[in-house]
Design a protein around this motif. Structure first.
Motif, PDB file in Angstrom:
ATOM      1  N   LEU A  29      39.672  42.655  40.582  1.00  0.00           N
ATOM      2  CA  LEU A  29      40.385  43.624  41.414  1.00  0.00           C
ATOM      3  C   LEU A  29      41.878  43.330  41.332  1.00  0.00           C
ATOM      4  O   LEU A  29      42.288  42.188  41.526  1.00  0.00           O
ATOM      5  N   VAL A  30      42.658  44.360  41.031  1.00  0.00           N
ATOM      6  CA  VAL A  30      44.116  44.239  41.107  1.00  0.00           C
ATOM      7  C   VAL A  30      44.675  45.527  41.691  1.00  0.00           C
ATOM      8  O   VAL A  30      44.028  46.578  41.652  1.00  0.00           O
ATOM      9  N   GLU A 157      36.711  35.275  41.312  1.00  0.00           N
ATOM     10  CA  GLU A 157      37.818  36.224  41.168  1.00  0.00           C
ATOM     11  C   GLU A 157      39.119  35.573  41.636  1.00  0.00           C
ATOM     12  O   GLU A 157      39.142  34.837  42.617  1.00  0.00           O
ATOM     13  N   LEU A 158      40.205  35.863  40.932  1.00  0.00           N
ATOM     14  CA  LEU A 158      41.483  35.194  41.175  1.00  0.00           C
ATOM     15  C   LEU A 158      42.595  36.185  41.469  1.00  0.00           C
ATOM     16  O   LEU A 158      42.541  37.344  41.084  1.00  0.00           O
ATOM     17  N   GLU A 159      43.623  35.690  42.160  1.00  0.00           N
ATOM     18  CA  GLU A 159      44.872  36.431  42.282  1.00  0.00           C
ATOM     19  C   GLU A 159      45.999  35.431  42.452  1.00  0.00           C
ATOM     20  O   GLU A 159      45.893  34.499  43.258  1.00  0.00           O
ATOM     21  N   ILE A 209      40.070  40.069  45.068  1.00  0.00           N
ATOM     22  CA  ILE A 209      41.311  39.835  45.803  1.00  0.00           C
ATOM     23  C   ILE A 209      42.407  40.578  45.051  1.00  0.00           C
ATOM     24  O   ILE A 209      42.542  40.411  43.838  1.00  0.00           O
TER      25      ILE A 209
HETATM   26 CA   LIG Z   1      42.330  39.768  41.523  1.00  0.00          CA
END
Ligand SMILES: [Ca+2]
Length: 234
Positions: A29-30, A157-159, A209
């Motif tokens: 997700l972005v 998941e990363l941000e 995120i």
């Molecule tokens: Ca993300």
């Protein structure tokens, strides 16, 4: 502030909610300029999509070949980089039309991906986070994520947000805040209770995120969740 093993645990306020496709097995997700870009998983069902935040309307949809299980995505220089789970291949798309521009290859599983403008930052399900050269996709260095006592695995998941890596932990309601230099956990965000018990019945684990850097807005969702939440971390 509550602490656990000397690490602060943050809570949240819900600022807003937006509709989310309950069939979406969210893996990446972005956010950019009013739109979410989302990657979804499962064999034969994986997609890349552009979604209007306010309405949840899917404006653009790309289906992956049935043999690929979609994983994390990141936006980098107007391109979308998408990982696959076990196929050791990632796809690079033009952000505007989702045309496939290139592929890249890696030796680990693919879970989450983000970037700090200098490197692609990738998780593979272990406690390791890889920093890749975005031009040749070679590993530049990596960090091992840990609290004071033990490795923290299942980073998903990363941000990358204001100098820190935020990571979903697979099958957990907590987001880890990670120092990108030492790998040390600098905080936990406990998101228990975001979905009502009824909503949770049909939903999967929290994963997703996204951050709106212009307006300092923080979005989270999960696999088959009915909502995207805009939250404030407190
Ligand atoms: Ca993300």
């Amino acid at each position: 502030m509550v602490y656990f093993k000397n690490i602060p645990i943050y809570s949240y306020d819900i600022i807003n909610t937006y509709p989310h496709d309950v069939s979406s097995f969210t893996q990446g997700l972005v956010y950019e300029c009013g739109y979410l870009y989302e990657s979804t998983g499962k064999y034969n069902e994986s997609t890349l999509r552009k979604v209007e935040l306010q309405t949840g309307e899917i404006l653009k949809l790309h289906k992956l070949h049935e043999n690929y299980f979609g994983e994390g995505i990141t936006l980098y220089h107007d391109k979308i980089f998408q990982l696959t789970w076990k196929s050791k291949v990632g796809f690079i798309y033009d952000k505007d039309n989702f045309n496939l521009i290139n592929k890249f290859y890696y030796n680990t599983e693919g879970w989450g991906i983000t970037n700090n403008d200098e490197h692609l930052i990738m998780s593979d399900g272990t406690d390791e986070i890889l920093f890749l050269n975005p031009k040749n996709f070679k590993k530049v260095y990596s960090i091992k994520v840990h609290d004071e006592f033990k490795p923290i695995t299942r980073l998903n998941e990363l941000e990358f947000i204001k100098g820190e890596i935020y990571a979903n932990i697979w099958k957990s309601d907590k987001i880890a805040r990670i120092c990108p230099y030492s790998g040390k956990i600098t905080g936990w965000i406990d998101l228990k209770g975001l979905l009502s018990p009824k909503e949770y019945k049909n939903a999967g684990t929290m994963n997703g995120i996204a951050y709106d850097s212009e307006n300092n807005r923080f979005f989270v969702t999960g696999k088959m969740w009915p909502k995207v939440f805009e939250i404030k971390i407190i």
